[in-house]
Scaffold this motif. Structure first.
Motif, PDB file in Angstrom:
ATOM      1  N   GLN A 231      48.253  43.099  42.059  1.00 35.69           N
ATOM      2  CA  GLN A 231      47.717  42.274  41.692  1.00 35.69           C
ATOM      3  C   GLN A 231      46.375  41.617  42.473  1.00 35.69           C
ATOM      4  O   GLN A 231      45.461  41.442  41.162  1.00 35.69           O
ATOM      5  CB  GLN A 231      48.285  40.672  42.363  1.00 35.69           C
ATOM      6  CG  GLN A 231      47.954  39.436  41.902  1.00 35.69           C
ATOM      7  CD  GLN A 231      47.831  39.349  40.471  1.00 35.69           C
ATOM      8  OE1 GLN A 231      48.725  38.996  39.892  1.00 35.69           O
ATOM      9  NE2 GLN A 231      47.327  38.254  39.454  1.00 35.69           N
ATOM     10  N   VAL A 232      46.030  42.499  42.955  1.00 38.79           N
ATOM     11  CA  VAL A 232      44.568  42.468  43.986  1.00 38.79           C
ATOM     12  C   VAL A 232      43.433  43.568  42.816  1.00 38.79           C
ATOM     13  O   VAL A 232      43.109  43.152  42.297  1.00 38.79           O
ATOM     14  CB  VAL A 232      44.220  42.961  45.099  1.00 38.79           C
ATOM     15  CG1 VAL A 232      42.907  43.236  45.569  1.00 38.79           C
ATOM     16  CG2 VAL A 232      44.957  42.127  46.178  1.00 38.79           C
ATOM     17  N   ASN A 233      44.512  44.796  42.169  1.00 35.60           N
ATOM     18  CA  ASN A 233      43.415  45.402  41.821  1.00 35.60           C
ATOM     19  C   ASN A 233      43.596  44.975  40.124  1.00 35.60           C
ATOM     20  O   ASN A 233      42.667  45.380  39.184  1.00 35.60           O
ATOM     21  CB  ASN A 233      44.956  46.793  41.729  1.00 35.60           C
ATOM     22  CG  ASN A 233      44.814  47.932  42.438  1.00 35.60           C
ATOM     23  OD1 ASN A 233      43.453  47.293  43.480  1.00 35.60           O
ATOM     24  ND2 ASN A 233      45.550  48.590  42.382  1.00 35.60           N
ATOM     25  N   LYS A 234      44.600  44.428  39.512  1.00 35.13           N
ATOM     26  CA  LYS A 234      44.272  43.566  38.226  1.00 35.13           C
ATOM     27  C   LYS A 234      43.131  42.434  38.257  1.00 35.13           C
ATOM     28  O   LYS A 234      42.038  42.314  37.118  1.00 35.13           O
ATOM     29  CB  LYS A 234      45.361  42.456  38.429  1.00 35.13           C
ATOM     30  CG  LYS A 234      45.627  41.825  36.460  1.00 35.13           C
ATOM     31  CD  LYS A 234      47.250  41.368  36.848  1.00 35.13           C
ATOM     32  CE  LYS A 234      47.220  40.491  35.122  1.00 35.13           C
ATOM     33  NZ  LYS A 234      48.310  39.802  34.421  1.00 35.13           N
ATOM     34  N   GLU A 235      43.033  41.837  39.622  1.00 41.48           N
ATOM     35  CA  GLU A 235      41.652  40.836  39.692  1.00 41.48           C
ATOM     36  C   GLU A 235      40.400  41.864  39.753  1.00 41.48           C
ATOM     37  O   GLU A 235      39.649  41.476  39.560  1.00 41.48           O
ATOM     38  CB  GLU A 235      41.705  40.147  40.282  1.00 41.48           C
ATOM     39  CG  GLU A 235      43.011  39.164  40.759  1.00 41.48           C
ATOM     40  CD  GLU A 235      42.099  38.024  39.940  1.00 41.48           C
ATOM     41  OE1 GLU A 235      41.150  37.835  40.082  1.00 41.48           O
ATOM     42  OE2 GLU A 235      43.604  37.344  39.638  1.00 41.48           O
TER      43      GLU A 235
END
Length: 256
Positions: free
Chosen positions: A125-129
């Motif tokens: 999720q962090v990488n997506k952000e």
């Protein structure tokens, strides 16, 4: 020497046994060895008598702010999200605002895709952000920022590792963020304190700050011999972007 190798093998074994049978064991081992590199946090300018004004959390007055900064021969740093408070970065009006910031020579910084509080979220999720906002900025103005401003300044060791993996460092504020929208009297006190330098948060969504307080800030600091620069410049002319390329033409992917 023997003890060092033994400990390394023990760590690797612990990590490998917890992986799924289909995991790439070599990549897992390398990840365990390399883990620990974290993004650097910059919260203080190194250049004397420089003020790095940063603008975040709204975009409706971005064009006005750019015009005001340009009039005062001042540079600023603008934080961009992809989709936040009902705004989509790919909206034609927002694209024009972003291009105006870039054309005027102001610095552009990632502020994540949706202004998510990152700690506690999985790496995916962090990488997506991080990746979605980077992708949008590359498409629209052809840059990937070297700096990330973390929403709410929230971070932990895992987040800083993942930011570093994305090729970026972090900056934080030493004036303005705690109050979110400092009153005019707060700014007056700050100017009168004659700080050596500062990375200051300016709430772009506060009408009074943008139209009533900001013009006075620019005049008062300049009158006292300060120079308004970007965050990268106030940190000793660090590179503002880790990647630059030709912007893309609008296509079907330009949507939130």
């Amino acid at each position: 020497m023997f003890t060092s190798h033994f400990l390394t093998l023990a760590v690797l074994a612990a990590g490998l046994t917890s992986a799924s049978p289909t995991a790439n064991l070599t990549e897992r081992a390398v990840d365990l060895i390399q883990r620990g590199a974290k993004a650097t946090i910059y919260d203080q300018c190194t250049e004397p008598k420089t003020i790095a004004l940063t603008f975040a959390d709204e975009i409706k007055w971005t064009s006005h702010i750019v015009t005001l900064l340009d009039h005062h021969d001042a540079k600023g740093t603008f934080l961009f999200n992809g989709k936040y408070k009902g705004h989509c970065i790919y909206n034609p009006d927002n694209v024009r605002r972003l291009k105006k910031v870039h054309k005027s020579g102001h610095q552009i910084v990632s502020h994540t895709w949706s202004h998510l509080h990152l700690p506690g979220n999985p790496k995916s999720q962090v990488n997506k952000e991080l990746e979605k906002i980077d992708d949008a900025l590359l498409k629209i103005v052809g840059i990937k920022p070297a700096f990330l401003a973390l929403p709410y300044s929230a971070r932990d060791d895992e987040v800083l590792e993942w930011v570093k993996d994305n090729g970026q460092d972090v900056f934080d504020w030493n004036f303005g963020w705690d109050d979110f929208a400092p009153a005019e009297s707060d700014w007056d006190t700050f100017v009168a304190s004659r700080p050596n330098n500062a990375i200051a948060f300016v709430n772009e969504g506060d009408w009074a700050t943008v139209y009533q307080i900001l013009p006075g800030i620019l005049k008062d600091f300049k009158r006292n011999g300060y120079k308004f620069v970007t965050v990268a410049e106030c940190l000793g002319n660090k590179k503002p972007y880790v990647k630059t390329e030709k912007p893309k033409s609008r296509d079907r992917s330009w949507r939130c």
